[in-house]
Design an enzyme around this catalytic site. Sequence first.
Site, PDB file in Angstrom:
ATOM      1  N   HIS A  46       0.861  -1.191   0.000  1.00  9.09           N
ATOM      2  CA  HIS A  46       0.000   0.000   0.000  1.00  9.09           C
ATOM      3  C   HIS A  46       0.892   1.235   0.000  1.00  9.09           C
ATOM      4  CE1 HIS A  46       0.930  -0.623   4.214  1.00  9.09           C
ATOM      5  NE2 HIS A  46       0.376   0.517   4.558  1.00  9.09           N
ATOM      6  N   ASP A  87      -0.222  -4.260   5.736  1.00 11.20           N
ATOM      7  CA  ASP A  87      -0.822  -3.628   6.911  1.00 11.20           C
ATOM      8  C   ASP A  87      -2.319  -3.923   6.911  1.00 11.20           C
ATOM      9  OD1 ASP A  87       1.613  -2.601   7.492  1.00 11.20           O
ATOM     10  OD2 ASP A  87       1.013  -0.491   7.463  1.00 11.20           O
ATOM     11  N   HIS A 138       6.076  -5.612  11.968  1.00  7.86           N
ATOM     12  CA  HIS A 138       5.486  -4.267  11.934  1.00  7.86           C
ATOM     13  C   HIS A 138       5.076  -3.801  13.336  1.00  7.86           C
ATOM     14  CE1 HIS A 138       2.946  -0.904  10.598  1.00  7.86           C
ATOM     15  NE2 HIS A 138       3.495  -1.021   9.408  1.00  7.86           N
ATOM     16  N   ASP A 190       5.963   4.379   4.989  1.00  5.56           N
ATOM     17  CA  ASP A 190       6.862   3.416   5.644  1.00  5.56           C
ATOM     18  C   ASP A 190       7.003   2.118   4.860  1.00  5.56           C
ATOM     19  OD1 ASP A 190       4.112   3.146   6.468  1.00  5.56           O
ATOM     20  OD2 ASP A 190       4.737   1.689   7.982  1.00  5.56           O
ATOM     21  N   HIS A 191       6.249   1.987   3.761  1.00  2.58           N
ATOM     22  CA  HIS A 191       6.349   0.766   2.950  1.00  2.58           C
ATOM     23  C   HIS A 191       7.017   0.989   1.597  1.00  2.58           C
ATOM     24  CE1 HIS A 191       3.852  -1.871   5.548  1.00  2.58           C
ATOM     25  NE2 HIS A 191       3.653  -0.680   6.072  1.00  2.58           N
ATOM     26  N   HIS A 241      -7.179  -2.062   5.778  1.00  2.00           N
ATOM     27  CA  HIS A 241      -6.337  -1.052   6.423  1.00  2.00           C
ATOM     28  C   HIS A 241      -7.049   0.285   6.226  1.00  2.00           C
ATOM     29  CE1 HIS A 241      -2.693   0.374   8.138  1.00  2.00           C
ATOM     30  NE2 HIS A 241      -2.125   0.836   7.044  1.00  2.00           N
TER      31      HIS A 241
HETATM   32 ZN   LIG Z   1       3.010   0.321   7.847  1.00  2.00          ZN
HETATM   33 ZN   LIG Z   2      -0.045   1.416   6.559  1.00  2.00          ZN
END
Ligand SMILES: [Zn+2]
Ligand SMILES: [Zn+2]
Length: 307
Positions: free
Chosen positions: A70, A216, A274, A74-75, A147
Amino acid sequence: MVKFSELIIVVEVTFLGTSGTLPTKERNQVAVHLRHNDNFILWDCGEGTQRQIAHTKTSAFKIDYIYISHLHADHLLGIGGLIQTMQFLGRKKDLVIYGPRGIEEYVKFFIDWDYRERGFKIEIREIFEGVLHEEEDYFIGAFPVKHNCVSYGFIFQEKPGLNLDKDKLKELGLLNNPKCRELKEKGVVSHLGREITVEEVAEPMRRGKKIVYSGDTVACSSLRKASEGADLLIADSAFGEEHRDKSREYMHGTAREMAELAKEAGVKKLVLIHFSNRYRDESLLEDEAREVFENSFAAKDLMKIEV
Ligand SMILES: [Zn+2]
Ligand SMILES: [Zn+2]
């Protein structure tokens, strides 16, 4: 020369980053590296992923496919640096990047921004539910999860196949011998004055390994379904029971819920990932998961698992 890896199948997962949104001294942002023989894949690419790769025996050059679950920073913050390094070091092989709608705009920013001529093609593909990529011996699929934005989980599914027993090959003097390929293809080979059949050195038919990565998400029905019978489930366990309210607010899983899901889905091994930066000691989350599902482990950065 026959490559050893084609005969003895290697399925290996390396946790390059295991933190939640905020990295810590011990944890990098999320990235999971998957190796199947000579194929190298990245699931998510958090900030600093290329530096984490430098701590392993693999190389960014080997990665041909990157799957972004996604579009939360942070990904995917690591993509820019990774592309630039590949460029500087003269990569020639194509690179494919999958991500939800919007990934193209993000990756193009880095491509257009860079001042050096790029010697390799970057193909950007939008994720959809179903099989994204298929090889002779495995495929990679995606499924939607829950998410606070469009988010996907991924499946690696190996196809059933024949695997040769390393110890028996060694015993017969056939280890790393080009005759292994002939043996696999023809079912029989002549070696040191006698006939050796494939049955003598074959392990029972390999079922085909399955690995699932949640991305996530809260523990949801699509993740449960996708995880059925998985050898390994890598699951978003950002929170413990104490912060269950936060897990709902930010749409992440808790260790306990993921353990319940793993148990229901008949998963063999659960690895939690995570983690929120409020957990300095991840053993708390591991313990909560193990109360429900014994074979649960909290991931650490650079941890490697053979599946
Ligand atoms: Zn994340
Ligand atoms: Zn996320």
